[in-house]
Motif scaffolding. Structure first.
Motif, PDB file in Angstrom:
ATOM      1  N   HIS A  30       3.110  47.716   9.682  1.00 11.06           N
ATOM      2  CA  HIS A  30       4.056  46.821   9.030  1.00 11.06           C
ATOM      3  C   HIS A  30       4.108  45.495   9.779  1.00 11.06           C
TER       4      HIS A  30
ATOM      5  N   ASP B 295       8.360  42.748   7.485  1.00  9.19           N
ATOM      6  CA  ASP B 295       8.610  43.938   6.676  1.00  9.19           C
ATOM      7  C   ASP B 295       9.365  45.019   7.431  1.00  9.19           C
TER       8      ASP B 295
ATOM      9  N   ARG C  48      12.148  46.799   8.034  1.00  5.64           N
ATOM     10  CA  ARG C  48      13.431  46.931   7.338  1.00  5.64           C
ATOM     11  C   ARG C  48      14.586  47.206   8.282  1.00  5.64           C
TER      12      ARG C  48
END
Length: 106
Positions: A24, A28, A30
Motif C-alpha cells: 500500500h 492508501d 487507511r
C-alpha cells in the motif's frame, strides 16, 4: 485445498501480515488516515491548515517524523503536541508522517 498449498498460501501472506504498509502507498494507509483525522481541528482537513496554523500536507515525511518524535520525547517544546504524540508508537508516527507527506498541498 491440499495441505501443502495451504501452507504455501499462508506463507505468501506473511509479509503483508507483518508489515502494515505492505503493498500500500502511504496515501492508501487507511489506519493512518483515521489517526490523521484527529489532527484536523488544528491542522486542517488532510493537513491543509488555514491561516495561523502549520500545514502538514505535502511536507517531507522525514521532517514530519522528526518533529513528531521531538514532541513525543519532550525535546521540542509544545502546548499540546507533546500530549498527542505520546499516544502513538514510533511506527505509527512514521505512518502519520508518510500519510501527511503523500497529501497534496492544495
Amino acid at each position: 485445498m491440499i495441505p501443502i498449498l495451504r501452507v504455501a498460501a499462508a506463507a505468501a501472506c506473511l509479509p503483508a501480515l507483518l508489515s502494515p504498509l505492505a503493498g500500500h502507498a502511504a496515501a492508501d494507509d487507511r489506519q493512518a488516515r483515521v489517526w490523521a483525522a484527529t489532527c484536523a481541528a488544528c491542522h486542517g482537513t488532510d493537513g491543509r491548515a488555514q491561516a495561523g496554523m502549520t500545514s502538514l500536507a505535502g511536507r517531507d515525511a522525514g521532517e514530519l517524523y522528526t518533529l513528531l518524535s521531538e514532541f513525543k520525547s519532550g525535546v521540542r517544546p509544545a502546548t499540546v503536541m507533546h500530549q498527542h504524540t505520546k499516544g502513538y508508537t514510533d511506527d505509527e508516527l512514521k505512518r502519520l508522517a508518510n500519510w501527511f507527506a503523500a497529501q497534496s498541498k492544495n
